[in-house]
Design a protein around this motif. Structure first.
Motif, PDB file in Angstrom:
ATOM      1  N   LEU A 429       0.826  -1.208   0.000  1.00 26.16           N
ATOM      2  CA  LEU A 429       0.000   0.000   0.000  1.00 26.16           C
ATOM      3  C   LEU A 429       0.860   1.257   0.000  1.00 26.16           C
ATOM      4  CD1 LEU A 429      -2.778  -0.986   2.580  1.00 26.16           C
ATOM      5  CD2 LEU A 429      -3.120  -0.607   0.131  1.00 26.16           C
ATOM      6  N   ARG A 430       1.906   1.281   0.846  1.00 24.35           N
ATOM      7  CA  ARG A 430       2.778   2.459   0.910  1.00 24.35           C
ATOM      8  C   ARG A 430       3.520   2.685  -0.401  1.00 24.35           C
ATOM      9  NH1 ARG A 430       3.951   0.561   6.202  1.00 24.35           N
ATOM     10  NH2 ARG A 430       5.884  -0.412   5.443  1.00 24.35           N
ATOM     11  N   ALA A 431       3.830   1.602  -1.102  1.00 25.17           N
ATOM     12  CA  ALA A 431       4.567   1.705  -2.364  1.00 25.17           C
ATOM     13  C   ALA A 431       3.637   1.947  -3.559  1.00 25.17           C
ATOM     14  CB  ALA A 431       5.385   0.433  -2.588  1.00 25.17           C
ATOM     15  N   ASN A 432       2.352   2.130  -3.308  1.00 20.68           N
ATOM     16  CA  ASN A 432       1.375   2.331  -4.386  1.00 20.68           C
ATOM     17  C   ASN A 432       1.405   1.192  -5.397  1.00 20.68           C
ATOM     18  OD1 ASN A 432       0.608   4.845  -3.278  1.00 20.68           O
ATOM     19  ND2 ASN A 432       2.246   5.898  -4.390  1.00 20.68           N
ATOM     20  N   ARG A 433       1.422  -0.025  -4.887  1.00 18.96           N
ATOM     21  CA  ARG A 433       1.503  -1.203  -5.751  1.00 18.96           C
ATOM     22  C   ARG A 433       0.172  -1.945  -5.867  1.00 18.96           C
ATOM     23  NH1 ARG A 433       6.707  -3.540  -5.841  1.00 18.96           N
ATOM     24  NH2 ARG A 433       5.809  -5.163  -7.171  1.00 18.96           N
ATOM     25  N   LEU A 434      -0.836  -1.571  -5.080  1.00 22.69           N
ATOM     26  CA  LEU A 434      -2.116  -2.273  -5.113  1.00 22.69           C
ATOM     27  C   LEU A 434      -3.189  -1.398  -5.754  1.00 22.69           C
ATOM     28  CD1 LEU A 434      -2.224  -4.014  -1.598  1.00 22.69           C
ATOM     29  CD2 LEU A 434      -1.706  -5.051  -3.815  1.00 22.69           C
ATOM     30  N   PHE A 435      -3.960  -2.019  -6.647  1.00 24.16           N
ATOM     31  CA  PHE A 435      -5.026  -1.314  -7.365  1.00 24.16           C
ATOM     32  C   PHE A 435      -6.300  -2.143  -7.303  1.00 24.16           C
ATOM     33  CE2 PHE A 435      -1.090   0.395  -8.831  1.00 24.16           C
ATOM     34  CZ  PHE A 435      -1.350   1.739  -9.058  1.00 24.16           C
TER      35      PHE A 435
END
Length: 867
Positions: A429-435
């Motif tokens: 989530l912090r790495a903006n890897r989940l959509f």
């Protein structure tokens, strides 16, 4: 024969080509009605006879300099001059259907510089007037009028038709002698709000969507009125003024008979051109409605309506599929005109259906089934505007808990954490890897009613991981149903995770199919219809009612409204109406339009601007170090990458153009037409949203530029991105099914055993049936085609749309920027590092490639929502 007879009686004046002393020549380009309707000999004969009797087409020049004291100081009128040689078979042909004629005016020094021309048509029938060009006006040179309008017999108008030169004027800059003509023209376009409108009327007015239902046909065809209420808010549509239905349900407007379905009222200048009509609508769409739907309704639930294998589906494109037998269909085929058989049935005498091979299966027949392609189409498919960043886990619902109880997701970290490439959920989530592709909240309020019909589907959430190579990987799919005992008990959900083999792999393929069904419905009803077609129509109406044709903003926006009212009128008549094609082929069925009203409650014009829309979904963030101040969190996001290039090209063009005419913010505030336009858009066109705080105040140049950029973006590039990929991606229905007819098989049931033994057959029995497939792909093939007379972004149908040289030069620069964008799109599609641009199906992303040829190309951005 007629022209020879008339010339024998009246004489043939061969001297008209030479200028006589005191004369001023004009060239008129027009299309006769009988050229556009080859069977209308009646019109041709009577028009010629009227010429013989002296009932001709007259032109009077209107002065920009001299007022007439006897007529309220309106511009002085010159003497009538007449169109010459109407009946001559030797009139110069300048384009398809267009002919060139001469008019010789008496030169009048009191007129001085003409600023408008008054036209009276004393013929029996109308004609399409394209241009009038005055040559060698003493002291002024060449003066050009761009008309592009149907001119009916003068008796149809309360006042004669007036056309202005291609000079652009803000209201306060309009020469005094022309101001009254400007006001009268706009008054005519607004009408009086009364009566049923006829084909020669030029009235632009508003109405609710009270014409979708047909209670006269039966209660099951009744539909709620959309617009004018807090329960069913909606954009306004063009008024037709038809009387109410006979049942006494007063809010419902009566419908015209199906056989007259192409004659629904829109202002005549908003109708399709003759080339576009002949391209497909006159035959293809009308034939589908009149002849296919009865057969579909007769056979829709029969076993012969099933595909038995994927090979059966492929026969639609390779070799053909034999039509289901039956006396009704035999009668249809045997009595259809040859043109319809060729255009729609593509029959070869054996009653075989055959369609072009969709791009998604041209290179591989199975690559569409891969998880990578399933995810890629969320970024580069036909509906790339839904996926968003997942900012919290598990996903939560925004539905009212007092009504729907707990609707939060049942997906847990145990479902997905083992597939996060070593990351924890918090780290991802912090790495903006989940959509997430979220079709839960939008569907759940209607799901119980939807599933009470023949549809059997779920609300869905799909969680995806962004790989280091820029591709997306689906991690889990949640399918949810309302609780059997009532909404207040929340949802019943089940989570599915990827599998490749055995019955688990078959279940995973079905789970993806349910997601695709949801995405197909949301695409058609929300992304496509609501967010482009329906929301744009009020802009078309308000612009014609409140901005004069000589106003700079009218000239800027008018090309982006071409054909929109016409295609929307057809849609209300035969596509989105009760019992229409949309209800037969898309899963929400009779609740489709009602559901779109629910979504319109959260519509926001400001958020339709692409940068705002991307940021709202969390897929882009502000970044001052980026060229356009925006950074994509998915770098290889073809729709967003190409879209931002197009967006900022449009914005540069709009900024240059508006800055030429509006030097200060004060000029925006002091423009009465502009302020009336924006007020009417908010309070009438989108009247159910008039109190929303997000509407700009239209007090600054920035607000004007931002608003016009957004309008042009929606009408052109956004619509292109979500329309012209329909057949390339969804023409193969297993890839984008639009209906699911059975729930997921449960272990221990006969359906589960069938899934184990013949998974492909279960898949096909779950998704869209055969005849609905045929009807659906027949429609989207038509909607995905460019007409042969299409005008694309960066182009105009007239090179002399304004006499101001600076905007002409700036528009040329806009076209050159778009050409450079085309080159970059080709380069990116050839870059092997950008895996989402082509994908497993080997299908380059070209939906935002600005230009195209006519036909089924999967590329090209028309100026307007024109299909």
């Amino acid at each position: 024969m007629l022209s020879h007879l008339i010339h024998a009686v009246a004489g043939d004046d061969k001297g008209n080509e030479e200028m006589r002393p005191g004369k001023m020549k004009a060239t008129v380009v027009l299309m006769k009605k009988n050229v556009l309707d080859f069977n209308d000999f009646h019109a041709s004969f009577l028009d010629g006879f009227h010429e013989l009797l002296g009932k001709r087409v007259s032109f009077q020049l209107i002065s920009t300099e001299s007022g007439d004291a006897t007529n309220g100081m309106q511009g002085k009128l010159g003497k009538p001059a007449y169109l010459e040689d109407w009946n001559s078979s030797e009139s110069s042909v300048v384009a398809c259907g267009e002919s060139k004629f001469s008019v010789n005016f008496d030169f009048d020094e009191e007129i001085g510089k003409p600023g408008a021309v008054l036209i009276k048509n004393h013929h029996h029938s109308e004609f399409y007037l394209k241009t009038v060009t005055l040559e060698h006006v003493p002291g002024h040179g060449r003066i050009h009028f761009v008309c592009n309008s149907w001119v009916y017999p003068d008796e149809r108008y309360q006042k004669p038709r007036v056309f202005f030169t291609n000079k652009t004027y803000l209201p306060q800059e309009m020469p005094e002698p022309l101001r009254k003509y400007r006001e009268e023209e706009m008054k005519a376009l607004r009408g009086n709000g009364q009566g049923e409108l006829q084909e020669w009327d030029r009235v632009y007015d508003y109405a609710y969507y009270n014409d979708l239902g047909d209670p006269d046909k039966g209660h099951e065809y009744a539909r709620p009125v959309l617009g004018g209420s807090t329960e069913y808010p909606y954009p306004r549509r063009g008024r037709t003024g038809r009387p109410p239905s006979k049942t006494g349900e007063d809010p419902t407007e009566s419908r015209i008979p199906l056989l007259m379905s192409l004659n629904i009222y829109v202002p005549r200048d908003e109708r399709f051109g003759h080339l576009k009509m002949s391209d497909f609508l006159a035959y293809a769409l009308k034939s589908i409605v009149q002849f296919i739907i009865p057969e579909l309704q007769d056979l829709t639930n029969k076993t012969q309506n099933e595909f038995d294998s994927f090979e059966d589906v492929l026969k639609f494109y390779y070799g053909g599929v034999k039509l289901p037998s039956g006396p009704l269909l035999d009668n249809i085929v045997n009595n259809l005109p040859l043109e319809i058989l060729k255009e729609v049935f593509r029959t070869d005498g054996e009653q075989l259906l055959k369609f072009p091979v969709p791009q998604v299966i041209q290179d591989s027949k199975t690559a569409w089934r891969t998880d990578e392609e399933f995810a890629r189409e969320m970024l580069a498919g036909v509906n790339p505007v839904i996926i968003r960043l997942l900012e919290e886990f598990p996903p939560t619902s925004k539905l009212n808990p007092e009504v729907y109880s707990n609707q939060n997701s049942a997906i847990t970290k145990e479902h997905i954490e083992h597939n996060l490439e070593g990351l924890t959920i918090e780290e991802a989530l912090r790495a903006n890897r989940l959509f997430i592709l979220d079709h839960h909240d939008s569907l759940m309020p209607y799901l119980r009613r939807i599933n009470s019909t023949t549809t059997k589907t779920y609300a869905s959430r799909t969680i995806l991981l962004l790989h280091n190579d820029g591709t997306l990987k689906p991690l889990a799919i949640e399918l949810s149903l309302p609780h059997l005992s009532g909404d207040q008990l929340g949802t019943v959900s089940k989570v599915y995770t990827p599998a490749e083999h055995g019955v688990e792999g078959s279940i995973w393929q079905l789970a993806k199919a349910y997601v695709a069904v949801n995405d197909s419905g949301v695409h058609q009803i929300i992304s496509h219809w609501l967010n482009t077609h329906a929301t744009m129509e009020p802009f078309v109406i308000a612009t014609n009612r409140q901005l004069s044709v000589v106003h700079p903003i009218h000239k800027l926006l008018h090309p982006h409204f071409r054909d929109t009212m016409n295609i929307n009128a057809f849609a209300r008549q035969i596509l989105i109406n009760g019992g229409g094609i949309l209800e037969l082929t898309v899963f929400p069925a009779k609740y489709a339009m009602e559901m779109s009203s629910l979504i319109y409650k959260s519509w926001n014009f400001v958020d339709q601007a692409l940068p705002m829309e991307l940021k709202k979904r969390g897929v882009a963030v502000d970044d001052d170090s980026s060229p356009n101040g925006l950074r994509l969190l998915i770098k290889d996001y073809p729709y967003a990458v190409d879209g931002l290039e197009i967006w900022f090209a449009i914005k540069k063009w709009v900024t240059d153009y508006c800055s030429f005419y509006y030097k200060t913010d004060e000029m925006v505030r002091q423009d009465p037409e502009l302020q009336a336009w924006w007020k009417e858009l908010r309070e009438e066109g989108h009247g159910d949203k008039k109190d929303e705080p997000w509407w700009s105040k239209m007090q600054t140049r920035k607000e004007l530029i931002d608003s016009c950029t957004t309008i042009i973006w929606i009408a052109s590039a956004l619509h292109a991105a979500i329309n012209f990929g329909q057949y390339p991606y969804a023409g193969y229905l297993p890839n984008r099914p639009s209906i699911s007819r059975r729930f997921m098989p449960e272990e221990g049931t006969q359906e589960y055993e069938e899934l184990e033994s013949n998974p492909d057959k279960v898949f096909l029995k779950t998704i869209t049936a055969q005849l609905q497939t045929f009807l659906g792909i027949s429609l989207i093939e038509i909607l995905s085609r460019h007409s042969s007379d299409e005008v694309y972004l960066g182009q105009r149908d007239s090179k002399e749309w304004t006499s101001d040289e600076t905007p002409i030069a700036e528009f040329h620069e806009f076209g050159e920027r778009l050409s450079r964008i085309e080159e970059r799109i080709v380069e990116m599609n050839n870059d092997k590092q950008l895996k989402n641009r082509v994908g497993p199906v080997n299908m380059p992303y070209t939906l935002l490639y600005p230009t195209s040829e006519g036909g089924l190309t999967g590329k090209g951005i028309p100026n307007s929502v024109s299909i």
